[in-house]
Design a protein around this motif. Sequence first.
Motif, PDB file in Angstrom:
ATOM      1  N   LYS A   1      17.985   3.684  17.220  1.00  0.00           N
ATOM      2  CA  LYS A   1      17.685   2.292  17.344  1.00  0.00           C
ATOM      3  C   LYS A   1      16.802   1.632  16.607  1.00  0.00           C
ATOM      4  O   LYS A   1      15.745   2.286  16.605  1.00  0.00           O
ATOM      5  N   VAL A   2      16.913   0.726  15.673  1.00  0.00           N
ATOM      6  CA  VAL A   2      15.866  -0.106  15.171  1.00  0.00           C
ATOM      7  C   VAL A   2      15.643  -1.467  15.554  1.00  0.00           C
ATOM      8  O   VAL A   2      16.687  -2.173  15.445  1.00  0.00           O
TER       9      VAL A   2
ATOM     10  N   ARG B   1      13.741  -3.581  11.163  1.00  0.00           N
ATOM     11  CA  ARG B   1      14.843  -4.071  10.207  1.00  0.00           C
ATOM     12  C   ARG B   1      13.934  -4.876   9.082  1.00  0.00           C
ATOM     13  O   ARG B   1      14.324  -4.824   7.967  1.00  0.00           O
ATOM     14  N   PHE B   2      13.229  -5.798   9.562  1.00  0.00           N
ATOM     15  CA  PHE B   2      12.438  -6.657   8.676  1.00  0.00           C
ATOM     16  C   PHE B   2      11.560  -5.994   7.849  1.00  0.00           C
ATOM     17  O   PHE B   2      11.683  -6.178   6.600  1.00  0.00           O
TER      18      PHE B   2
ATOM     19  N   LEU C   1      11.656  -5.748   3.760  1.00  0.00           N
ATOM     20  CA  LEU C   1      10.456  -6.039   2.686  1.00  0.00           C
ATOM     21  C   LEU C   1      10.645  -5.030   1.867  1.00  0.00           C
ATOM     22  O   LEU C   1      10.010  -5.072   0.529  1.00  0.00           O
ATOM     23  N   ALA C   2      10.587  -3.700   2.331  1.00  0.00           N
ATOM     24  CA  ALA C   2      10.185  -2.385   1.642  1.00  0.00           C
ATOM     25  C   ALA C   2      11.262  -2.320   0.443  1.00  0.00           C
ATOM     26  O   ALA C   2      11.167  -2.000  -0.587  1.00  0.00           O
TER      27      ALA C   2
END
Length: 83
Positions: free
Chosen positions: A52-53, A58-59, A63-64
Amino acid sequence: MYEGEQLGWRVQAQRADWPGLEENQRDLLTAICIEEDQELAAVKAAASAKPKVSRGGRFAQGLAALRPVRRAGAECPGAPASP
């Protein structure tokens, strides 16, 4: 349908979670001819095994992923200058 209740989804959930049921629950379901569905159980186990993220995670992934896209020399207000 029994007494106005649709039982199909409940039966499906019980069959998918068969290993998580207690012995007496499995015995009661077997007595009314409801048995484990190994395919449903395997799908449920695979879904719960996925990591689970969090929203923050997730943000950070987003960005990466955007870092290489940033154009050289493009100014971004509030962002540190690129070397």
